[in-house]
Every structure is written in C-alpha cells, then in structure tokens.
Write an enzyme that holds these catalytic residues in place. Structure first.
Site, PDB file in Angstrom:
ATOM      1  N   ARG A  56       0.768  -1.274   0.030  1.00  0.00           N
ATOM      2  CA  ARG A  56      -0.149  -0.045   0.087  1.00  0.00           C
ATOM      3  C   ARG A  56       1.221   1.268   0.001  1.00  0.00           C
ATOM      4  NH1 ARG A  56      -1.972  -0.335   6.630  1.00  0.00           N
ATOM      5  NH2 ARG A  56       0.058   1.031   7.134  1.00  0.00           N
ATOM      6  N   ASP A 105       8.865 -10.063   5.944  1.00  0.00           N
ATOM      7  CA  ASP A 105       9.221  -9.199   7.194  1.00  0.00           C
ATOM      8  C   ASP A 105      10.634  -8.559   7.269  1.00  0.00           C
ATOM      9  OD1 ASP A 105       9.601  -8.012   9.668  1.00  0.00           O
ATOM     10  OD2 ASP A 105       8.620  -9.503  10.888  1.00  0.00           O
ATOM     11  N   VAL A 106      10.896  -7.482   6.961  1.00  0.00           N
ATOM     12  CA  VAL A 106      12.164  -7.071   6.939  1.00  0.00           C
ATOM     13  C   VAL A 106      13.107  -6.967   8.073  1.00  0.00           C
ATOM     14  CG1 VAL A 106      11.413  -5.197   4.800  1.00  0.00           C
ATOM     15  CG2 VAL A 106      11.674  -4.500   7.235  1.00  0.00           C
ATOM     16  N   TYR A 135      11.554   8.111  15.187  1.00  0.00           N
ATOM     17  CA  TYR A 135      11.318   8.100  13.768  1.00  0.00           C
ATOM     18  C   TYR A 135      12.237   9.134  13.059  1.00  0.00           C
ATOM     19  CZ  TYR A 135       9.040   8.449   9.105  1.00  0.00           C
ATOM     20  OH  TYR A 135       8.677   8.436   7.627  1.00  0.00           O
ATOM     21  N   VAL A 179       3.261  12.809   2.976  1.00  0.00           N
ATOM     22  CA  VAL A 179       2.284  12.292   1.874  1.00  0.00           C
ATOM     23  C   VAL A 179       1.211  11.715   2.432  1.00  0.00           C
ATOM     24  CG1 VAL A 179       2.044  11.002  -0.112  1.00  0.00           C
ATOM     25  CG2 VAL A 179       4.441  11.767   0.244  1.00  0.00           C
TER      26      VAL A 179
HETATM   27  N1  LIG Z   1       3.688   9.152   4.024  1.00  0.00           N
HETATM   28  C1  LIG Z   1       4.742   9.828   4.541  1.00  0.00           C
HETATM   29  O1  LIG Z   1       4.431  11.112   4.682  1.00  0.00           O
HETATM   30  C2  LIG Z   1       5.956   9.466   4.270  1.00  0.00           C
HETATM   31  C3  LIG Z   1       7.035  10.810   4.463  1.00  0.00           C
HETATM   32  C4  LIG Z   1       8.561  10.318   4.382  1.00  0.00           C
HETATM   33  C5  LIG Z   1       8.896   8.926   4.243  1.00  0.00           C
HETATM   34  N2  LIG Z   1       7.757   8.103   4.363  1.00  0.00           N
HETATM   35  C6  LIG Z   1       8.372   6.576   4.421  1.00  0.00           C
HETATM   36  O2  LIG Z   1       8.101   5.836   3.169  1.00  0.00           O
HETATM   37  C7  LIG Z   1       7.752   4.673   3.561  1.00  0.00           C
HETATM   38  C8  LIG Z   1       6.319   4.176   3.141  1.00  0.00           C
HETATM   39  O3  LIG Z   1       5.478   4.971   3.794  1.00  0.00           O
HETATM   40  P1  LIG Z   1       3.842   5.150   3.563  1.00  0.00           P
HETATM   41  O4  LIG Z   1       3.495   6.264   4.130  1.00  0.00           O
HETATM   42  O5  LIG Z   1       3.506   4.480   2.230  1.00  0.00           O
HETATM   43  O6  LIG Z   1       3.285   4.181   5.024  1.00  0.00           O
HETATM   44  P2  LIG Z   1       2.204   2.865   5.177  1.00  0.00           P
HETATM   45  O7  LIG Z   1       2.206   2.609   6.368  1.00  0.00           O
HETATM   46  O8  LIG Z   1       0.873   3.314   4.368  1.00  0.00           O
HETATM   47  O9  LIG Z   1       2.906   1.622   4.287  1.00  0.00           O
HETATM   48  C9  LIG Z   1       3.955   0.951   4.770  1.00  0.00           C
HETATM   49  C10 LIG Z   1       4.051  -0.453   4.101  1.00  0.00           C
HETATM   50  O10 LIG Z   1       5.098  -0.848   4.861  1.00  0.00           O
HETATM   51  C11 LIG Z   1       4.866  -2.428   5.297  1.00  0.00           C
HETATM   52  N3  LIG Z   1       5.761  -2.766   6.746  1.00  0.00           N
HETATM   53  C12 LIG Z   1       5.495  -2.417   7.660  1.00  0.00           C
HETATM   54  N4  LIG Z   1       6.335  -3.061   8.547  1.00  0.00           N
HETATM   55  C13 LIG Z   1       6.741  -4.027   7.899  1.00  0.00           C
HETATM   56  C14 LIG Z   1       7.692  -5.139   7.661  1.00  0.00           C
HETATM   57  N5  LIG Z   1       8.332  -5.501   8.971  1.00  0.00           N
HETATM   58  N6  LIG Z   1       8.092  -5.851   6.687  1.00  0.00           N
HETATM   59  C15 LIG Z   1       7.554  -5.750   5.566  1.00  0.00           C
HETATM   60  N7  LIG Z   1       6.636  -4.413   5.160  1.00  0.00           N
HETATM   61  C16 LIG Z   1       6.607  -3.767   6.612  1.00  0.00           C
HETATM   62  C17 LIG Z   1       3.468  -2.042   5.861  1.00  0.00           C
HETATM   63  O11 LIG Z   1       2.608  -3.407   5.824  1.00  0.00           O
HETATM   64  C18 LIG Z   1       2.945  -1.297   4.662  1.00  0.00           C
HETATM   65  O12 LIG Z   1       2.194  -2.016   3.486  1.00  0.00           O
HETATM   66  C19 LIG Z   1       8.049   4.466   4.921  1.00  0.00           C
HETATM   67  O13 LIG Z   1       9.575   4.009   5.177  1.00  0.00           O
HETATM   68  C20 LIG Z   1       7.932   5.906   5.492  1.00  0.00           C
HETATM   69  O14 LIG Z   1       8.597   5.914   6.774  1.00  0.00           O
HETATM   70  C21 LIG Z   1       6.444   8.394   4.506  1.00  0.00           C
END
Ligand SMILES: NC(=O)c1ccc[n+]([C@@H]2O[C@H](COP(=O)([O-])OP(=O)(O)OC[C@H]3O[C@@H](n4cnc5c(N)ncnc54)[C@H](O)[C@@H]3O)[C@@H](O)[C@H]2O)c1
Length: 265
Positions: free
Chosen positions: A16, A63-64, A159, A194
C-alpha cells in the site's frame, strides 16, 4: 520500451501507500516487480493490479526485520520475476511520541523495521546482485528515508533518529559497493509528508500529543514550512525512485534526494 525494461525489482512494504505507487511506477517504466510485505492479502491484490495492466508482478511474504524472510524473498524474486537488479527499501513504521513520553518498545520497533530492515535489505541485495551472486548483474538500491532526517518536527523523535540512520547507512553502503566492485548504486530519498495511511496517522497523532489543535492545523504547519505550498503525492515520490534506478542516474550514488517541495531547505 521503458527505461527499466529487462530489470527486476523488489519493493518492500509495497502492499500500500508509497511502496504500492513505486511498484506501479517501476512496472510502468518496464521493470518486472515483486512486492514484499507483511500484509499478505493486500500485497497480493496490489501485485495483481499491476499484472492486470500487463507487467510481470508477484508477491512474497516479507518481514524486513527477519533475516530468513529476506533470504526467501530474494530467492522468490529471482525465481519468479527472473532476476534482481533493483531493491526499494520502502517498508517503515512511525510511532509518534513527545520525547518526554517516549517508550522503549516503540523506539525498538522503529529501530527494528526502519534501521535493521533497511540494513538487511542492503546486505541481501549486495549478496545477490554483486558479481558471482545469484542475480549477479549489479543494480540499484533506493531506500526511503524522510524529510524527518533533515528537519526538526515535534513528536517524531524516534522516527527522525531512524530515518537519519537510513540516510547515513546509504552513504556507507554506497562507499562499500563502489570500493568492493559490487556494481550497485545506493541512494535514498527524503519524502515530505504524503497523505498515505502513515501520513494521516501521523497528522492525527501529533494532535493527540497536544502539539496542534487539529489535523488541519498540523497539515497546515507542514504546508507553511514548504516553499511549494502543498503536500506531495505518491507519484511524485515514485517518479524520483524510478529515475534513481535508471541509467540516467548512472553517476549518482551515496546521495540523498529531497522530494519534499523544499520543506527541508
Ligand atoms: N507518508 C509519508 O508522509 C512519508 C514521508 C516520508 C517518508 N515516508 C516513508 O515512506 C515509506 C512508506 O510509507 P507509507 O506512507 O507508504 O506508509 P504505510 O504505513 O502506508 O505503508 C508502509 C508499508 O510497509 C509495510 N511494513 C511495515 N512493517 C513491515 C515489515 N516489518 N516488513 C515488511 N513490510 C512492512 C506495511 O505493511 C505497509 O504496507 C516508509 O518508510 C515511511 O517511513 C513516508
């Protein structure tokens, strides 16, 4: 022919949000794509949506934080999509807290997923992609750090620490890959806020922490700090990830690229 035709990508956390958008964009650029996530049904559905558009796409439970899980995911990527040239280290978690309330278990969880998960991804990508490895053709790694690694925003101490680690690990990994002849470029991006599940959860959580009177005020504070005057969207992050994986970025490694509308300026 897309710029990534013939390439094979594994996108962690691709079920997602940003990861799903990156997987779609890599496929649109011609790559075959494997999604790795702990969310099995959603991950399978996202992979199917990509393959329904004509690209080769698959899903593997990943699972990373778990080394054996990485070994299986890399093997599945090579076996099912035909190689492994691109790793998008996107999986991440954010648990909001004021410094004064911070909980060790939450800090440890963010370290596990955001730091250990990314480092293990680099490890297994290097092993597979380097000359003599089971994929063996070199490649590109892009890790998703955050604007939180470049600014101070209240409520995200753990974070921000973990995303700063992603930034620094990117530099070290790029240096080793270059010096040791792996043929792998290693970069990261710093997305701004985002409105994905994570992004909106964060906006709600900083309100709950008493930092802003409403979600609108929290989002407004981000927009106020952003020269381009709005939030980013998923495709704007994905486009830069695709660029970093293409030959157009062939002389870029060890870099962190802000994709934040200027927020971190
Ligand atoms: N959304 C934002 O504003 C934003 C801004 C800066 C950085 N990020 C980074 O971008 C990346 C994606 O964020 P997002 O907004 O899509 O988040 P999200 O929570 O919508 O999606 C994160 C995804 O990572 C998966 N995940 C979590 N733990 C996991 C694990 N142990 N192993 C495998 N998969 C795992 C979740 O199941 C999910 O599908 C993240 O690293 C986040 O920190 C997001």
């Amino acid at each position: 022919m897309g710029q990534l035709t013939g390439k094979h990508a594994l996108v962690t956390g691709g079920a997602r949000g940003l990861g799903a958008g990156m997987a779609e964009a890599l496929a649109a650029a011609g790559a075959s794509v494997m999604i790795g996530d702990i969310l099995v049904e959603l991950g399978q559905a996202t992979a199917k949506a990509i393959s329904d558009k004509g690209a080769k796409a698959g899903f593997v439970a990943l699972d990373v934080t778990d080394e054996a899980s990485w070994e299986k995911a890399v093997a599945a990527t090579i076996a099912e999509v035909g190689g492994f040239d691109i790793l998008i280290n996107n999986a991440g978690v954010e648990i909001t807290s004021l410094v004064i309330d911070v909980k060790p278990a939450d800090l440890r969880r963010m370290c596990e997923v955001n730091i250990v998960g990314v480092a293990l991804g680099m490890k297994h990508a290097f092993r597979a992609m380097k000359p003599g490895g089971p994929a063996g053709k070199g490649g590109a790694i892009v890790s998703i750090a955050s604007v939180a690694a470049t600014i101070a925003f209240p409520g995200i101490v753990g974070y921000s620490g973990t995303k700063s680690a992603v930034d620094r690990m990117t530099r070290v990994a790029a240096m080793e890959a270059g010096k040791l002849g792996y043929g792998v470029r290693v970069n990261c991006i710093y997305p701004g806020l985002v409105p994905t599940d994570m992004g909106m959860q964060l906006a709600g959580d900083v309100v709950a922490a008493g930092l802003f009177p409403s979600v609108e005020a929290a989002v407004g504070a981000v927009v106020e700090q952003t020269p381009l005057g709005r939030l980013g969207d998923v495709s704007e992050m994905a486009d830069v990830v695709v660029f970093l994986c293409t030959d157009a970025a062939r002389f870029i490694t060890g870099a962190g690229i802000p994709v934040d509308g200027g927020m971190g300026t």
